[in-house]
Design an enzyme around this catalytic site. Structure first.
Site, PDB file in Angstrom:
ATOM      1  N   HIS A 169      -4.451   3.740   3.844  1.00  0.00           N
ATOM      2  CA  HIS A 169      -5.731   3.931   4.519  1.00  0.00           C
ATOM      3  C   HIS A 169      -5.583   4.109   6.026  1.00  0.00           C
ATOM      4  O   HIS A 169      -6.509   4.572   6.691  1.00  0.00           O
ATOM      5  CB  HIS A 169      -6.697   2.779   4.195  1.00  0.00           C
ATOM      6  CG  HIS A 169      -6.390   1.485   4.873  1.00  0.00           C
ATOM      7  ND1 HIS A 169      -5.710   0.458   4.260  1.00  0.00           N
ATOM      8  CD2 HIS A 169      -6.680   1.037   6.119  1.00  0.00           C
ATOM      9  CE1 HIS A 169      -5.601  -0.565   5.082  1.00  0.00           C
ATOM     10  NE2 HIS A 169      -6.177  -0.233   6.215  1.00  0.00           N
ATOM     11  N   ASP A 202      -2.176   1.401  -1.865  1.00  0.00           N
ATOM     12  CA  ASP A 202      -2.437   1.454  -0.429  1.00  0.00           C
ATOM     13  C   ASP A 202      -1.136   1.467   0.373  1.00  0.00           C
ATOM     14  O   ASP A 202      -1.035   0.827   1.418  1.00  0.00           O
ATOM     15  CB  ASP A 202      -3.322   0.277   0.002  1.00  0.00           C
ATOM     16  CG  ASP A 202      -3.949   0.504   1.383  1.00  0.00           C
ATOM     17  OD1 ASP A 202      -4.075   1.677   1.784  1.00  0.00           O
ATOM     18  OD2 ASP A 202      -4.287  -0.491   2.053  1.00  0.00           O
ATOM     19  N   GLY A 231      -6.501  -2.898  12.787  1.00  0.00           N
ATOM     20  CA  GLY A 231      -5.329  -2.504  13.575  1.00  0.00           C
ATOM     21  C   GLY A 231      -4.067  -3.187  13.097  1.00  0.00           C
ATOM     22  O   GLY A 231      -2.960  -2.698  13.324  1.00  0.00           O
ATOM     23  N   ASN A 232      -4.208  -4.342  12.428  1.00  0.00           N
ATOM     24  CA  ASN A 232      -3.060  -5.025  11.821  1.00  0.00           C
ATOM     25  C   ASN A 232      -2.607  -4.338  10.536  1.00  0.00           C
ATOM     26  O   ASN A 232      -1.487  -4.550  10.070  1.00  0.00           O
ATOM     27  CB  ASN A 232      -3.392  -6.480  11.484  1.00  0.00           C
ATOM     28  CG  ASN A 232      -3.111  -7.435  12.618  1.00  0.00           C
ATOM     29  OD1 ASN A 232      -4.017  -8.056  13.153  1.00  0.00           O
ATOM     30  ND2 ASN A 232      -1.845  -7.553  13.007  1.00  0.00           N
ATOM     31  N   SER A 233      -3.478  -3.526   9.941  1.00  0.00           N
ATOM     32  CA  SER A 233      -3.168  -2.899   8.666  1.00  0.00           C
ATOM     33  C   SER A 233      -1.857  -2.131   8.737  1.00  0.00           C
ATOM     34  O   SER A 233      -1.635  -1.337   9.655  1.00  0.00           O
ATOM     35  CB  SER A 233      -4.290  -1.949   8.256  1.00  0.00           C
ATOM     36  OG  SER A 233      -5.462  -2.650   7.950  1.00  0.00           O
ATOM     37  N   VAL A 247      -5.812   2.722 -22.586  1.00  0.00           N
ATOM     38  CA  VAL A 247      -6.690   1.665 -23.065  1.00  0.00           C
ATOM     39  C   VAL A 247      -7.417   1.052 -21.876  1.00  0.00           C
ATOM     40  O   VAL A 247      -6.915   1.063 -20.748  1.00  0.00           O
ATOM     41  CB  VAL A 247      -5.916   0.539 -23.802  1.00  0.00           C
ATOM     42  CG1 VAL A 247      -5.258   1.063 -25.053  1.00  0.00           C
ATOM     43  CG2 VAL A 247      -4.893  -0.131 -22.882  1.00  0.00           C
ATOM     44  N   ILE A 257      -8.990  -2.643 -20.715  1.00  0.00           N
ATOM     45  CA  ILE A 257      -8.748  -4.036 -21.092  1.00  0.00           C
ATOM     46  C   ILE A 257      -9.641  -4.978 -20.304  1.00  0.00           C
ATOM     47  O   ILE A 257     -10.211  -4.609 -19.284  1.00  0.00           O
ATOM     48  CB  ILE A 257      -7.269  -4.422 -20.872  1.00  0.00           C
ATOM     49  CG1 ILE A 257      -6.886  -4.190 -19.404  1.00  0.00           C
ATOM     50  CG2 ILE A 257      -6.351  -3.646 -21.799  1.00  0.00           C
ATOM     51  CD1 ILE A 257      -5.505  -4.703 -19.036  1.00  0.00           C
TER      52      ILE A 257
END
Length: 498
Positions: free
Chosen positions: A134, A164, A233-235, A292, A294
């Site tokens: 992201h 991600d 910003g830490n991402s 499937v 679940i």
């Protein structure tokens, strides 16, 4: 007789008792030497943590907007009040300074406008960098800034939105790199450190502890939960243990305000490395699928079906002519093992299947009607945006309702309904009353099984209901739309009257 000698004696005894206590208290008191020291760790790992800025073309982005969802006034006031400095210039803004440096230093054109800021870390000395998907999503240009202020324009190698994770490459050599740990060795309560660029403030260090492991917030992400301060910003930045090893990628926060509120989540580095390896080779991630849907197995369902404990993944629906359908898997089956590996919770299964190479035959160990059975499934490749065929149930005409002990008014399915839904039997719920309303049963639901017995028609179903023990929970296998699940219901002693 004087009492002074007695007082002196008592005073001496008190002093004798108190002196050892003073030493004990002093020994047990916390000292600075017992608190964690992160300085060496930061010196070791910090140079391999980078800042990422993304930009888009002006004709696509429009007017420049500051990062983090704040306007220029908000950001200017933030930096003026807390740092006594003006708002730092962002990439693409007029007079935006670019580091001197050598080699890969770049100067983006005036047509580029800043679109975001994030963090990342260097995996290899030849310039492979890991971050969040992201962070670089929809970016026309990606810029990587090192701690020595050199800046490079990065090439996007690949992104995987399911986990991600993204991999980018810069044209550089002999770069500092991080050490990778084993995510399975992470312990709840251990100290961890995050390094990143919250609010664009590069190389910011925050610390905390691991709060929990295996937080299931997605099909492929058993997150590490921490109380480390993580903000926009830490991402993409690393989560580091006390050995200076990366155990995760800081990815998400739980927040009602958009800022840190005490809970943050990191992607386990083992999962991220598996994805990065595929991105490096193929530019995309290849995953297996058995087609499937679940859901979790609850304690009430496991008790009703005779399972010793609540475990496995309950099959709620199956794609027609998909791998599981061809292998004989049925809605209501509980998958206990995948190719010999225990399925403890429903969220374990998608990761096991996703890690399996398409084309390989695997063994599914299932629980069906009180018996364990092995089925053999050939894993297919997961395609983007694949969805299962969904069918709409047709309801029977309205008629006078008669409710049984489960609080249900039911009717038979027509031959056309059975054919369209690929069913051999079952009854349709026409109305719900009493105990049924407390379970979430709805009009239009199709009951396929009561306990371990297949439901054929209304006559057989009503006979089965009459034999149920009052107040003892029984699991109904219910189909709603294209999904199937077990719903526990407690019958009453007498049929409900409405």
């Amino acid at each position: 007789m004087s009492i002074y000698p007695v007082r002196r004696f008592l005073l001496a005894v008190a002093i004798t008792i108190c002196i050892p206590l003073v030493y004990l208290c002093a020994a047990g008191a916390p000292s600075a030497s017992h608190l964690p020291d992160f300085t060496d760790l930061v010196d070791k790992v910090g140079p391999a943590v980078i800042n990422i800025r993304t930009a888009t073309h002006a004709q696509q982005q429009g007017l420049t907007s500051p990062p983090l969802g704040l306007d220029d006034g908000d950001m200017s006031e933030f930096f003026r009040r807390f740092f006594g400095i003006p708002l730092p210039q962002q990439p693409g803004k007029p007079d935006s300074p670019r580091g001197g440096g050598t080699g890969g230093t770049v100067d983006p054109s005036d047509s580029e406008q800043s679109s975001g800021v994030g963090s990342g870390f260097i995996l290899s000395a030849d310039g492979y960098v890991m971050t969040n998907a992201h962070v670089v999503h929809d970016a026309d240009a990606i810029y990587v800034t090192l701690t020595d202020k050199r800046e490079f324009k990065a090439k996007l190698i690949g992104v995987d939105e399911r986990t991600d994770v993204a991999l980018v490459k810069i044209n550089a050599k002999n770069l500092p790199t991080v050490m990778i740990s084993d995510s399975n060795m992470v312990r709840v309560g251990e100290w961890v450190v995050a390094i990143g660029s919250p609010f664009g403030l590069e190389n910011t260090v925050t610390a905390g502890i691991v709060s929990a492991k295996g937080r299931d917030t997605g099909d492929y992400l058993p997150f590490i939960q921490t109380d480390v301060a993580v903000n926009p910003g830490n991402s993409g930045g690393p989560l580091i243990n006390m050995k200076g090893e990366v155990i995760g990628i800081n990815s998400q926060i739980y927040s009602r305000t958009g800022g840190y509120m005490g809970i943050s989540f990191a992607i386990p580095i083992d999962e991220a490395i598996r994805v990065a390896d595929q991105l490096k080779v193929n530019g995309r991630v290849v995953r297996g699928r058995i087609a499937v849907a679940i859901s979790e197995v609850t304690k009430e369902v496991s008790d009703s079906l005779g399972l010793a404990k609540a475990r496995g993944a309950l099959v709620s629906s199956i794609e027609i002519n998909g791998p599981a359908d061809k292998a004989g898997v049925q809605p209501g089956d509980i998958i206990l093992k995948f190719n010999g590996r225990n399925v403890s919770t429903a969220t374990d299964l998608p990761r096991m299947i996703g890690e399996t190479k398409p084309g390989i035959q695997v063994t599914l160990t299932i629980w069906r009607k009180g018996k364990i059975k092995d089925l053999f499934v050939v894993v297919a490749e997961m395609q983007p945006d694949i969805t299962m065929q969904v069918k709409t149930d047709r309801r029977s005409p309205e008629k006078e309702r008669e409710f049984n002990q489960l609080g249900l008014a039911i009717s038979d399915l027509s031959p056309e309904q059975l054919k369209s839904m690929h069913l051999k039997g079952g009854v349709q719920i026409d109305d719900v009353y009493g105990p049924g309303t407390r379970t979430g049963l709805q009009r239009g639901d199709i009951i396929l099984r009561i306990g371990d017995i297949d439901v054929l028609n209304t006559k057989q179903f009503e006979l089965l209901v009459q034999k149920l023990k009052p107040q003892k929970s029984i699991a109904l296998l219910v189909r709603r739309g294209d999904n199937t699940q077990f719903i526990p219901v407690r019958p009453r002693a007498e049929p409900a009257q409405k």
